[in-house]
Design a protein around this motif. Structure first.
Motif, mmCIF file in Angstrom:
data_model
loop_
_atom_site.group_PDB
_atom_site.id
_atom_site.type_symbol
_atom_site.label_atom_id
_atom_site.label_comp_id
_atom_site.label_asym_id
_atom_site.label_seq_id
_atom_site.Cartn_x
_atom_site.Cartn_y
_atom_site.Cartn_z
ATOM 1 N N LYS A 10 -2.754 0.616 -4.248
ATOM 2 C CA LYS A 10 -2.347 -0.712 -3.804
ATOM 3 C C LYS A 10 -1.735 -1.476 -4.969
ATOM 4 O O LYS A 10 -2.212 -1.381 -6.108
ATOM 5 N N GLN A 53 0.834 -1.197 0.000
ATOM 6 C CA GLN A 53 0.000 0.000 0.000
ATOM 7 C C GLN A 53 0.870 1.248 0.000
ATOM 8 O O GLN A 53 1.877 1.329 0.707
ATOM 9 N N THR A 65 2.136 4.179 4.525
ATOM 10 C CA THR A 65 0.947 5.009 4.651
ATOM 11 C C THR A 65 1.337 6.332 5.300
ATOM 12 O O THR A 65 2.428 6.475 5.844
ATOM 13 N N SER A 66 0.435 7.294 5.219
ATOM 14 C CA SER A 66 0.652 8.637 5.787
ATOM 15 C C SER A 66 1.879 9.308 5.178
ATOM 16 O O SER A 66 2.604 10.040 5.847
ATOM 17 N N ASN A 107 -5.627 13.709 -0.472
ATOM 18 C CA ASN A 107 -5.314 12.322 -0.136
ATOM 19 C C ASN A 107 -5.302 11.432 -1.376
ATOM 20 O O ASN A 107 -6.101 11.613 -2.299
ATOM 21 N N ASN A 139 -4.555 7.000 -2.458
ATOM 22 C CA ASN A 139 -4.423 5.646 -1.928
ATOM 23 C C ASN A 139 -4.245 4.691 -3.099
ATOM 24 O O ASN A 139 -5.082 4.638 -4.000
ATOM 25 N N LYS A 195 -7.204 4.146 8.572
ATOM 26 C CA LYS A 195 -5.888 3.506 8.576
ATOM 27 C C LYS A 195 -5.582 2.836 7.243
ATOM 28 O O LYS A 195 -4.429 2.705 6.851
ATOM 29 N N SER A 196 -6.613 2.408 6.546
ATOM 30 C CA SER A 196 -6.431 1.749 5.261
ATOM 31 C C SER A 196 -6.089 2.732 4.148
ATOM 32 O O SER A 196 -5.794 2.323 3.027
ATOM 33 N N GLY A 197 -6.138 4.032 4.459
ATOM 34 C CA GLY A 197 -5.905 5.039 3.444
ATOM 35 C C GLY A 197 -7.176 5.509 2.774
ATOM 36 O O GLY A 197 -7.157 6.479 2.003
ATOM 37 N N SER A 226 -0.053 5.220 0.344
ATOM 38 C CA SER A 226 -1.098 6.223 0.543
ATOM 39 C C SER A 226 -0.538 7.398 1.314
ATOM 40 O O SER A 226 0.455 7.279 2.032
ATOM 41 N N THR A 276 -9.439 10.301 7.357
ATOM 42 C CA THR A 276 -8.627 9.346 6.617
ATOM 43 C C THR A 276 -8.439 8.109 7.492
ATOM 44 O O THR A 276 -7.858 8.192 8.585
#
Length: 831
Positions: free
Chosen positions: A142, A105, A169-170, A138, A140, A443-445, A107, A441
């Motif tokens: 994968k 991931q 992430t982040s 944002n 995201n 945690k999964s993005g 993101s 947002t």
């Protein structure tokens, strides 16, 4: 007989063999290798296997099988074992489990490196797959192929970032801002996304508001100065109160600021925009074919995202010009929050007789033309306030508020031949708006946004008009009209964006709208109209962004609306496709259905005068406005060149026009339809720090009214066949020069000049500006001079025409001229 006996003996032999191959197994918790050994020895079956491997598994079974093959198949079921038969030998082997795919991931968020502001709707290319960020910047993505990502991120007015990242992430991707040639930053070997982005999607344009300040104008209308130079947006007639995008009628296009509707103030000569350009951060223009996230309009949409404010350091900007004072301040709070406040106000005694020229022309009398100077009283003021706060890593909360008011009035008491014309006219508009926003947002993005907004406008119009004979003091005409029209809107909506693997991004949400209108009208102090109405609507939307390989993105979705006042469901399917044929060529197409449940109906009197009032669609005399859009597009981008060609076709049903005639003693609402078609062409060249572009619009807007004797399509009032726009921006830091030219082929003759030709209504305007920057340190200073309408071409403002009766056979035309030769000087300081 012998043959029959032989065949019978053969069948009996086969049956005995089959019966001898039946396998019976009755074991409990026995090792698999032992069970297979017993089958091998007891039934004389050849079986090959790894004794140690099969000894790890135990079986419990009590069953009869028709053959050893079925028995072995049953014993191996549910275990990582398989078998194959080679001649008469069953070979059992270990079945390796498939390798578990690891999903990587990537993101995060794209932000301004200087202020930390999120950059909404930026473009990011990840491993050759192009994505657009959401409102908070944002993204995201994968991948199951690679944990390393090649990233190219861009936003208009910023240096393009091209780099490589590992999964995570982040992630914060920081882009460096650069207005044209400012020395605040110097980055070598990187280019800048400059003035516009056209061709990324069907019907979509993105504008760089930083470039707008370098265009000729007063500064307080800089965004619309840039918007009017784009293809598909009407510049001729200088109407910004109601944007005409791809031939849309009044009220059919929408301006959104921080999620609430800007209905528009009535400003003189349109030199002051409906919102403060200092507050703009991102501008998207959807001319048509827009996706299921947007609705409630059948024309175009201008979506403006306001600044959240600098959370790192305080800043301010003050602009003075010969019309207004404009100031904005940004105050950070603990580097996690910010307050932005801005205010604009016109000077008193803004206009003088030399600046305002209302022309009177008496029809049917070519020798009688009089120019009368009037001194209008005009006051404009507005205010923006916004509080923004970061919550956690990427979450954002903000409260945005807007209020504006303007008043324009004038008085006439002048002789026209043997008549005296007395006219007192005033118009006051008050606009309020605000929104509460929270963006989450996960945690999964994935992201979720909640927006609650309110906006409303109150328009009050008063007109007292008399025509008298100068000698006999006989009153030929006396009309007095007082109108008050209120339209407000409350909206609550939730939208979500979830990435479902590498090929699907799902967007879904819903909410409701509440509109309330009030309309009152008095004639000679007698109330003739007193109307109040409310409409509520619930809606939901869903759409899927489907990546068909790395070159094609298919978007399929729909909106579903239930109008409680109409007790009816409305479906609005949408579909679009984008094909990145190569690094330089892109193809776009979009189709959709659109519904509008509030409308700005036109009111026409017997002399052809137009007024516009907001009302709610009731499917009786005011039907729901319905439209279909079909848009195609092809674009080419290479080495600073941008070329775009975009044909379109729209059908609009349910346009209304209220007509009344005192002479014929008839009034009623006409319901008709319209067709709009044309093509936009755009050519731009960016050369080092300089930029130039040409836009051309070829189009037709036709309307049909079945209840009129002539049922054929005719040109609509806003129809214009040709419009050409040229722009040039030169950067010789610290000196900047820009110029632009607009030509329009003309509006229809009626109602503006029924005795003339279309040539009388052509539009031509050439502007230029010169800017010098000084104090290029912490405090930056600018001084600029613009000259509008250099050639002093006489143009007529669209929708600012009025015809008044002089007697039973003659009328007098009053129309407001568009911007004449006008020098504009401004001074700006910013930190």
């Amino acid at each position: 007989m012998k043959r029959r006996c032989t065949l019978l003996l053969l069948l009996l032999g086969i049956l005995s063999i089959l019966q001898s191959q039946e396998v019976v197994i009755d074991v409990s918790d026995q090792p698999l290798n032992k069970v297979l050994t017993e089958i091998r020895d007891h039934y004389d079956v050849q079986i090959s296997f790894d004794d140690e491997l099969l000894g790890r598994y135990t079986v419990t079974i009590s069953q009869q099988f028709p053959s050893p093959e079925y028995a072995i198949q049953k014993l191996l079921k549910g275990k990582p074992l398989n078998f194959e038969k080679n001649r008469d030998v069953f070979i059992i082997y270990y079945l390796k489990p498939p390798e578990k795919k690891i999903e990587y991931q990537f993101s995060g968020q794209i932000i301004d490196s200087k202020s930390g502001e999120p950059l909404p709707f930026s473009h990011i290319k990840i491993n050759e797959v192009t994505l657009a960020t959401d409102l908070l910047g944002n993204f995201n993505y994968k991948s199951v192929n690679d944990s390393s990502f090649t990233v190219k991120a861009s936003h208009l007015g910023y240096y393009v970032l091209d780099s490589t990242f590992t999964n995570g992430t982040s992630i914060k991707i920081k882009l460096t801002p650069s207005s044209i040639g400012l020395k605040e930053v110097v980055i070598s070997n990187k280019h800048i996304d400059k003035s516009t982005l056209i061709g990324s999607k069907a019907g979509l344009m993105k504008l760089n508001h930083k470039v707008a300040f370098f265009l000729p104008g007063f500064g307080d209308n800089s965004v619309f100065n840039l918007l009017r130079l784009m293809p598909g947006v009407l510049a001729s007639g200088e109407s910004t109160n109601d944007l005409v995008i791809w031939g849309s009628y009044a009220g059919q296009s929408q301006v959104l600021f921080d999620g609430f509707t800007i209905f528009g103030l009535k400003n003189f000569n349109d030199n002051i925009s409906s919102f403060n350009p200092l507050m703009a951060k991102d501008i998207e223009v959807m001319k048509g074919g827009f996706d299921a996230r947007y609705g409630e309009r059948v024309g175009g949409i201008v979506n403006i995202t306001g600044k959240n404010g600098n959370m790192q350091a305080p800043s301010f900007s003050v602009t003075l010009n010969n019309m207004t004072l404009n100031g904005m301040v940004e105050i950070p709070i603990a580097k996690k929050a910010s307050i932005v406040f801005s205010i604009r106000h016109t000077y008193y005694d803004l206009y003088n007789p030399a600046e305002i020229n209302s022309k009177f022309r008496r029809n049917n009398d070519a020798d009688t033309t009089n120019d009368i100077n009037v001194i209008p009283d005009y006051v404009f003021r507005d205010m923006n306030f916004k509080y923004s706060q970061k919550i956690g890593k990427n979450d954002l909360f903000y409260f945005s508020m807007y209020g504006g008011n303007d008043k324009f009035s004038y008085a006439i008491n002048e002789p026209v031949n043997n008549l005296t014309v007395t006219k007192n006219t005033s118009e006051t508009n008050t606009q309020l708006g605000g929104s509460l926003f929270y963006g989450k947002t996960w945690k999964s993005g994935n992201t979720s946004n909640v927006n609650m907004s309110y906006s409303g406008i109150v328009s009050q119009f008063a007109d007292d008009f008399q025509v008298k004979h100068k000698v006999h003091d006989t009153t030929f005409v006396h009309k007095k009209l007082d109108t008050r029209n209120l339209m407000d809107e409350f909206v609550l909506k939730i939208d979500n964006r979830f990435t479902l693997g590498q090929k699907h991004t799902l967007e879904f949400g819903g909410g409701f709208y509440v509109n309330h209108i009030e309309l009152s009208e008095d004639t000679l102090d007698n109330r003739i109209v007193d109307l109040q109405d409310t409409a509520r609507r619930f809606y939901s939307m869903i759409q899927d962004n489907i990546a068909l390989g790395s070159k094609t993105v298919l978007k399929i979705g729909s909106r579903f609306t239930y109008a409680t006042n109409l007790k009816k469901w409305y479906a609005e399917p949408r579909i679009s496709v984008t094909v990145q044929a190569s690094d330089h060529w892109k193809f776009n197409a979009a189709w959709g259905l659109y519904d509008q449940f509030i409308t700005k109906s036109s009111i026409v009197d017997e002399l052809g005068n137009y007024r516009y009032l907001w009302t709610i669609c009731n499917n009786e005399d005011i039907p729901v406005v319905k439209a279909s859009h079909f848009v195609l597009g092809i674009s080419f981008m290479k080495k600073g060149w941008t070329v775009s060609l975009e044909p379109y076709y729209k059908r609009i049903n349910g346009i209304t026009r209220y007509f009344f005639s005192e002479v014929h003693q008839w009034e009623g609402v006409l319901v008709g339809d319209s067709r709009v078609y044309g093509v936009d062409f755009f050519l731009q060249k960016d050369l080092k720090k300089h930029s130039a572009w040409v836009s051309y619009s070829l189009g037709r807007v036709e309307e049909r009214w079945p209840n009129l004797p002539n049922k054929d399509y005719r040109r609509a009032p806003q129809d214009q066949t040709h419009e050409i726009k040229l722009a040039l921006l030169l950067n010789f830091d610290p000196f900047y020069f820009s110029t632009n030219y607009v030509y329009g082929s003309g509006f229809p003759r009626a109602p503006y000049n029924p005795n003339g030709t279309d040539d009388d209504l052509t539009y031509s305007r050439w502007d230029a500006s010169f800017i010098y920057k000084f104090l290029n340190r912490k405090v930056v200073g600018e001084v600029g001079l613009s000259i509008l309408n250099i050639l002093n071409t006489q143009n007529i403002k669209y929708a600012n025409f009025e015809r008044i009766p002089a007697n039973q056979t003659h009328t007098i035309n009053i129309y407001a001229e568009a911007i004449p030769f006008t020098p504009a000087l401004y001074l700006k300081f910013s930190l």
